[in-house]
Design an enzyme around this catalytic site. Structure first.
Site, PDB file in Angstrom:
ATOM      1  N   ASP A   1      32.877  36.125  45.001  1.00 34.30           N
ATOM      2  CA  ASP A   1      32.446  35.926  43.610  1.00 34.30           C
ATOM      3  C   ASP A   1      33.574  35.273  42.814  1.00 34.30           C
ATOM      4  OD1 ASP A   1      29.979  37.139  43.976  1.00 34.30           O
ATOM      5  OD2 ASP A   1      30.566  39.048  43.088  1.00 34.30           O
ATOM      6  N   MET A   2      33.212  34.604  41.724  1.00 29.06           N
ATOM      7  CA  MET A   2      34.247  34.018  40.870  1.00 29.06           C
ATOM      8  C   MET A   2      34.440  34.897  39.638  1.00 29.06           C
ATOM      9  SD  MET A   2      36.501  31.727  40.722  1.00 29.06           S
ATOM     10  CE  MET A   2      36.143  30.342  41.793  1.00 29.06           C
TER      11      MET A   2
ATOM     12  N   GLN B   1      31.541  27.843  38.351  1.00 21.85           N
ATOM     13  CA  GLN B   1      30.934  28.158  37.049  1.00 21.85           C
ATOM     14  C   GLN B   1      30.771  26.881  36.226  1.00 21.85           C
ATOM     15  OE1 GLN B   1      34.363  30.525  36.543  1.00 21.85           O
ATOM     16  NE2 GLN B   1      33.292  32.492  36.599  1.00 21.85           N
TER      17      GLN B   1
ATOM     18  N   ARG C   1      27.964  28.791  45.467  1.00 14.72           N
ATOM     19  CA  ARG C   1      26.938  29.335  44.560  1.00 14.72           C
ATOM     20  C   ARG C   1      27.275  28.780  43.180  1.00 14.72           C
ATOM     21  NH1 ARG C   1      27.958  35.211  43.418  1.00 14.72           N
ATOM     22  NH2 ARG C   1      26.770  35.723  45.273  1.00 14.72           N
TER      23      ARG C   1
ATOM     24  N   LYS D   1      26.357  29.760  35.693  1.00 12.95           N
ATOM     25  CA  LYS D   1      26.859  29.233  34.406  1.00 12.95           C
ATOM     26  C   LYS D   1      28.241  29.792  34.089  1.00 12.95           C
ATOM     27  CE  LYS D   1      22.342  28.313  32.341  1.00 12.95           C
ATOM     28  NZ  LYS D   1      21.426  28.576  31.225  1.00 12.95           N
ATOM     29  N   GLY D   2      28.484  31.078  34.445  1.00 11.98           N
ATOM     30  CA  GLY D   2      29.777  31.701  34.145  1.00 11.98           C
ATOM     31  C   GLY D   2      29.590  32.863  33.181  1.00 11.98           C
TER      32      GLY D   2
HETATM   33  C1  LIG Z   1      23.048  35.536  41.910  1.00 10.03           C
HETATM   34  C2  LIG Z   1      24.019  35.422  40.785  1.00 10.03           C
HETATM   35  C3  LIG Z   1      25.380  35.532  41.051  1.00 10.03           C
HETATM   36  C4  LIG Z   1      26.295  35.364  40.010  1.00 10.03           C
HETATM   37  N1  LIG Z   1      27.641  35.386  40.310  1.00 10.03           N
HETATM   38  C5  LIG Z   1      28.525  35.120  39.328  1.00 10.03           C
HETATM   39  C6  LIG Z   1      29.915  34.972  39.600  1.00 10.03           C
HETATM   40  O1  LIG Z   1      30.381  35.095  40.746  1.00 10.03           O
HETATM   41  N2  LIG Z   1      30.741  34.707  38.554  1.00 10.03           N
HETATM   42  C7  LIG Z   1      30.288  34.563  37.267  1.00 10.03           C
HETATM   43  O2  LIG Z   1      31.077  34.268  36.370  1.00 10.03           O
HETATM   44  N3  LIG Z   1      28.985  34.724  36.987  1.00 10.03           N
HETATM   45  C8  LIG Z   1      28.095  34.998  37.971  1.00 10.03           C
HETATM   46  N4  LIG Z   1      26.768  35.117  37.662  1.00 10.03           N
HETATM   47  C9  LIG Z   1      26.343  35.243  36.246  1.00 10.03           C
HETATM   48  C10 LIG Z   1      26.105  33.900  35.599  1.00 10.03           C
HETATM   49  O3  LIG Z   1      27.320  33.227  35.428  1.00 10.03           O
HETATM   50  C11 LIG Z   1      25.409  34.039  34.233  1.00 10.03           C
HETATM   51  O4  LIG Z   1      26.206  34.810  33.392  1.00 10.03           O
HETATM   52  C12 LIG Z   1      24.038  34.679  34.319  1.00 10.03           C
HETATM   53  O5  LIG Z   1      23.341  34.293  35.468  1.00 10.03           O
HETATM   54  C13 LIG Z   1      23.192  34.267  33.090  1.00 10.03           C
HETATM   55  O6  LIG Z   1      22.990  32.891  33.085  1.00 10.03           O
HETATM   56  P1  LIG Z   1      21.579  32.192  33.404  1.00 10.03           P
HETATM   57  O7  LIG Z   1      21.878  31.038  34.285  1.00 10.03           O
HETATM   58  O8  LIG Z   1      20.627  33.158  33.958  1.00 10.03           O
HETATM   59  O9  LIG Z   1      21.134  31.554  32.056  1.00 10.03           O
HETATM   60  P2  LIG Z   1      21.093  32.015  30.538  1.00 10.03           P
HETATM   61  O10 LIG Z   1      21.097  30.759  29.747  1.00 10.03           O
HETATM   62  O11 LIG Z   1      22.129  33.058  30.228  1.00 10.03           O
HETATM   63  O12 LIG Z   1      19.677  32.687  30.457  1.00 10.03           O
HETATM   64  C14 LIG Z   1      18.476  31.984  30.645  1.00 10.03           C
HETATM   65  C15 LIG Z   1      17.322  32.953  30.588  1.00 10.03           C
HETATM   66  O13 LIG Z   1      17.404  33.831  31.724  1.00 10.03           O
HETATM   67  C16 LIG Z   1      17.035  35.151  31.362  1.00 10.03           C
HETATM   68  N5  LIG Z   1      18.204  36.039  31.548  1.00 10.03           N
HETATM   69  C17 LIG Z   1      19.483  35.663  31.766  1.00 10.03           C
HETATM   70  N6  LIG Z   1      20.290  36.740  31.912  1.00 10.03           N
HETATM   71  C18 LIG Z   1      19.496  37.804  31.753  1.00 10.03           C
HETATM   72  C19 LIG Z   1      19.728  39.204  31.802  1.00 10.03           C
HETATM   73  N7  LIG Z   1      20.946  39.729  32.001  1.00 10.03           N
HETATM   74  N8  LIG Z   1      18.659  40.008  31.594  1.00 10.03           N
HETATM   75  C20 LIG Z   1      17.425  39.509  31.387  1.00 10.03           C
HETATM   76  N9  LIG Z   1      17.148  38.198  31.350  1.00 10.03           N
HETATM   77  C21 LIG Z   1      18.159  37.357  31.530  1.00 10.03           C
HETATM   78  C22 LIG Z   1      16.591  35.098  29.930  1.00 10.03           C
HETATM   79  O14 LIG Z   1      15.209  34.843  29.920  1.00 10.03           O
HETATM   80  C23 LIG Z   1      17.343  33.895  29.394  1.00 10.03           C
HETATM   81  O15 LIG Z   1      16.716  33.323  28.285  1.00 10.03           O
HETATM   82  C24 LIG Z   1      25.839  35.200  38.684  1.00 10.03           C
HETATM   83  C25 LIG Z   1      24.468  35.086  38.428  1.00 10.03           C
HETATM   84  C26 LIG Z   1      23.572  35.173  39.447  1.00 10.03           C
HETATM   85  C27 LIG Z   1      22.123  35.004  39.152  1.00 10.03           C
END
Ligand SMILES: Cc1cc2nc3c(=O)[nH]c(=O)nc-3n(C[C@H](O)[C@H](O)[C@H](O)COP(=O)(O)OP(=O)(O)OC[C@H]3O[C@@H](n4cnc5c(N)ncnc54)[C@H](O)[C@@H]3O)c2cc1C
Length: 306
Positions: free
Chosen positions: A132-133, A162, A183, A186-187
């Site tokens: 993971d990052m 990210q 992977r 967004k971060g």
């Molecule tokens: C499989 C996976 C692994 C990840 N690993 C890392 C990592 O190693 N390092 C890191 O920095 N980040 C990691 N993340 C987190 C990532 O960086 C984002 O913070 C997170 O995924 C929210 O961004 P989004 O792309 O879903 O879009 P966003 O723009 O945040 O959300 C888009 C839409 O998705 C839905 N949504 C998003 N988050 C939620 C939530 N918590 N609860 C309910 N609905 C939600 C909502 O409908 C929202 O409007 C990971 C995410 C995933 C899915």
């Protein structure tokens, strides 16, 4: 909204609140929406459940910022048990680990030797380790360690990039050039504007560009997002260019957009769910609330209902 996001991110590193929350039964109940349970068995059962729906899993034993060697080794032992059990039960799953959980802050060489043990075990078991990052102080070290591990066990380790970081396009080219699986997310941390795009629209645009680059790079990558607009963009790209769906997978978090996860799997896309578990759930849980503060209302409503 940005204020709430910052509030939850700063609360995620509040030690007092963390130890109170992790030891309280109310805290555990609230966290169960995003955390599969407290034990290895809970995580394996959650993986088996999603597998039955045609969805793969990656298992994350929660914990970060470990500062003693004994604790770092204990974290690694859990991962070794997971890798063995995934193989023994024939699960479609792999593991995700954070470097600070295996002693990165204490001694980077210790962390590397622990992760090396995990990756070589994954190779013997036909599995894969995703690093993971974390926040930007770890970006370069995480990428460089992944490169060294990939050179020894090609195809058995990958990391996360990210889209909010300005450096990520260059990192994507660097890793793809070596055939390292990425992977893309967004971060989830708080980063200064000098190194990260402060505006969500810029992060989203960068995500889309990187996603299309990775999908056609020839290296199997994971598009980790719940953003329906971005998922739709990827689906249109697949239809327009006739890209094979097997060239990439979508990845989402346990408990988030289960409807979308199932729909994508039903439509023939690869989907992997990130399943976190374990008693040290607090920082992870707070980052999920930061992403969507409306979750607080949702959780409280459900809590009162049950
Ligand atoms: C499989 C996976 C692994 C990840 N690993 C890392 C990592 O190693 N390092 C890191 O920095 N980040 C990691 N993340 C987190 C990532 O960086 C984002 O913070 C997170 O995924 C929210 O961004 P989004 O792309 O879903 O879009 P966003 O723009 O945040 O959300 C888009 C839409 O998705 C839905 N949504 C998003 N988050 C939620 C939530 N918590 N609860 C309910 N609905 C939600 C909502 O409908 C929202 O409007 C990971 C995410 C995933 C899915």
């Amino acid at each position: 909204m940005n204020l709430l996001r910052s509030l939850f991110i700063s609360l995620s590193s509040n030690y007092g609140l963390r130890s109170f929350a992790e030891s309280s039964s109310v805290g555990r109940k609230l966290s169960s929406r995003f955390v599969a349970g407290m034990t290895i068995e809970d995580a394996l059962q959650a993986a088996a459940r999603v597998n039955r729906e045609g969805i793969a899993a990656t298992l994350d034993s929660l914990g970060e910022s470990v500062n003693d060697a004994e604790h770092a080794q204990a974290s690694a032992d859990i991962y070794h048990q997971l890798i063995d059990q995934i193989a023994a039960r024939g699960l479609n799953a792999n593991v995700s680990v954070k470097l600070t959980q295996v002693g990165m802050d204490l001694d980077p060489e210790l962390a590397e030797s622990i992760v090396s043990g995990m990756v070589s075990h994954a190779e013997r078991s036909g599995s894969f380790v995703r690093i993971d990052m974390e926040g930007s102080p770890y970006t370069e070290a995480t990428i460089a360690m992944t490169e060294r591990l990939h050179a020894r066990w090609p195809g058995c380790v990958g990391t996360v990039l990210q889209a909010y970081l300005r450096r990520t396009a260059a990192d994507a080219r660097r890793l793809v050039g070596q055939g390292i699986r990425i992977r893309l997310c967004k971060g989830a941390y708080k980063e200064p504007a000098e190194i990260a795009f402060p505006e969500k629209k810029d992060v989203d645009q960068n995500y889309c560009e990187l996603m299309l680059y990775l999908a056609t790079s020839g290296v199997f990558c994971g598009m980790a997002t719940h953003d329906e607009v971005i998922v739709g963009r990827m689906r249109r790209f697949v239809e327009e260019t006739r890209l094979e769906k097997s060239k990439f997978e979508f990845q989402m978090l346990y408990g988030v957009r289960r409807d979308l996860q199932r729909k994508l799997a039903k439509d023939g896309y690869g989907v992997r769910v990130y399943i976190p578990f374990g008693p040290e759930w607090y920082p992870y849980f707070m980052r999920r609330l930061a992403e969507r503060p409306a979750n607080v209302l949702f959780l409280v409503k459900n809590f009162l209902k049950n």
